[in-house]
Design an enzyme around this catalytic site. Sequence first.
Site, PDB file in Angstrom:
ATOM      1  N   ASP A  18       0.816  -1.209   0.000  1.00 40.30           N
ATOM      2  CA  ASP A  18       0.000   0.000   0.000  1.00 40.30           C
ATOM      3  C   ASP A  18       0.853   1.264   0.000  1.00 40.30           C
ATOM      4  O   ASP A  18       0.708   2.131  -0.867  1.00 40.30           O
ATOM      5  CB  ASP A  18      -0.935   0.015   1.216  1.00 40.30           C
ATOM      6  CG  ASP A  18      -1.971  -1.093   1.163  1.00 40.30           C
ATOM      7  OD1 ASP A  18      -2.252  -1.589   0.070  1.00 40.30           O
ATOM      8  OD2 ASP A  18      -2.499  -1.456   2.233  1.00 40.30           O
ATOM      9  N   ARG A  98      -0.801   1.311  16.515  1.00 49.84           N
ATOM     10  CA  ARG A  98      -1.117   2.456  15.663  1.00 49.84           C
ATOM     11  C   ARG A  98      -1.020   3.808  16.381  1.00 49.84           C
ATOM     12  O   ARG A  98      -0.491   4.767  15.818  1.00 49.84           O
ATOM     13  CB  ARG A  98      -2.512   2.289  15.039  1.00 49.84           C
ATOM     14  CG  ARG A  98      -2.648   1.094  14.105  1.00 49.84           C
ATOM     15  CD  ARG A  98      -1.517   1.043  13.114  1.00 49.84           C
ATOM     16  NE  ARG A  98      -1.662  -0.014  12.125  1.00 49.84           N
ATOM     17  CZ  ARG A  98      -0.681  -0.814  11.733  1.00 49.84           C
ATOM     18  NH1 ARG A  98       0.516  -0.685  12.304  1.00 49.84           N
ATOM     19  NH2 ARG A  98      -0.863  -1.725  10.824  1.00 49.84           N
ATOM     20  N   ASP A 127      -7.720   0.428  10.881  1.00 49.71           N
ATOM     21  CA  ASP A 127      -6.528   1.245  11.080  1.00 49.71           C
ATOM     22  C   ASP A 127      -6.726   2.691  10.655  1.00 49.71           C
ATOM     23  O   ASP A 127      -6.115   3.602  11.212  1.00 49.71           O
ATOM     24  CB  ASP A 127      -5.342   0.644  10.325  1.00 49.71           C
ATOM     25  CG  ASP A 127      -4.687  -0.490  11.090  1.00 49.71           C
ATOM     26  OD1 ASP A 127      -5.008  -0.656  12.283  1.00 49.71           O
ATOM     27  OD2 ASP A 127      -3.863  -1.211  10.510  1.00 49.71           O
ATOM     28  N   SER A 179      -2.295 -10.312   3.440  1.00 52.32           N
ATOM     29  CA  SER A 179      -2.131  -9.015   4.088  1.00 52.32           C
ATOM     30  C   SER A 179      -1.633  -9.275   5.497  1.00 52.32           C
ATOM     31  O   SER A 179      -2.294  -9.953   6.280  1.00 52.32           O
ATOM     32  CB  SER A 179      -3.474  -8.271   4.119  1.00 52.32           C
ATOM     33  OG  SER A 179      -3.341  -7.051   4.810  1.00 52.32           O
TER      34      SER A 179
END
Length: 408
Positions: A18, A98, A127, A179
């Site tokens: 990504d 995060r 996220d 992923s």
Amino acid sequence: MDKKSIKKVVLAYSGGLDTSIIIPWLKENYNNCEVIAVSGNVGQADELEGLEEKALKTGASKLYVEDLTEEFVNDYIIPTVKAGALYEEYMLGTSFARPIIAKRIVEIALAEGADAICHGCTGKGNDQVRFELAIKAFAPNMPIIAPWREWSIKSREEEIEYAEAHNVPLKINRETNYSKDKNLWHLSHEGLDLEDAGNEPLYEKDGFLEMGVSPLMAPDKPTYITLDFEKGVPVALDGKKMSAKEIILALNKVGGENGIGLLDIVENRLVGMKCRGVYETPGGAILYFAHNYLETLCLDKMTMHEKQKLSITFAELVYNGQWFTPLREALSAFVDKTQENVTGKVKIKLYKGNMIKAGAWSDYSLYSEEIATFGEDNVYNQADSAGFINLFGLPIKVQAQVNAKNNK
């Protein structure tokens, strides 16, 4: 957002698919803006190798690699473990990584005079919420660019095509395109065959598991470990004083070797859908198990039960990206109070994916063998229980008498 006003963008950069294609995409779609990449090192190890070369080659002007591992463990992981917070069995490995990354990205963006912050989170994931809530907490007026909510790319296959067309180097291919998210606490797997809830995870397939082995392939002989805690914080492993970070890394090794910490779960995402993931958390699973084991000795009944209820709220706050909120801070203060006497040692037997209690000791233990014994004792008068039961059961007795009178 006026795209023409965006001259400098700070990108949350992992070097994965990504964020790798986002750099050329930003330059194409935001007037050839300067892109500063920031990678937060939370223990993803080899994923950081060659990252600077890749970022610069792809079009970034510079790359920050920030070592956040100690802060990650001490200020995010340990408080969550002390809270006993689990989200539907999930040990929150991605969730609490995060906020710390986003916080550091904001600090760099402000120092660099950036016009916007960009992340590579999809519009289907949690996220995006976690990153953006943390950004809002520290830079409430900072514009946020989320390419997955703008571009025409619809799938990971199209991402690979874009990368190939723009000469972006990739470590993945179309056949192994799970992923993944990795840090020192866990590794997650999503996508491909796992999207069908009827498919068994390929635990025995070479290369699927990275932090450990399938329980079927674990040793036939059990492994014993001891963990020491002080006020709920792990301080020693097998008698050796270590930092919490060192303990987690050591537990990852021994736990992985014994097939500990595998979780296959269909979880309820914040954005409304159910999603299936497979998680490897060998050290974390042991730490949660050991900490809870010690708490059974050291916490009184009412405190333990209230803490168990609030742990669900704590987990939801972490999962939903609400780390930097007054409620999470208040819950952490409550948890810290409960941990004042959670000091002692536990012994655990690891065997083929199982964790088996093998002993616990604490100077603050509320467990009394003399009181609890089935043998003769001189401290508990069993006759006292009759009066207790009469008073405790009085409302039931009175209700039954009223029912009997009115049903005549």
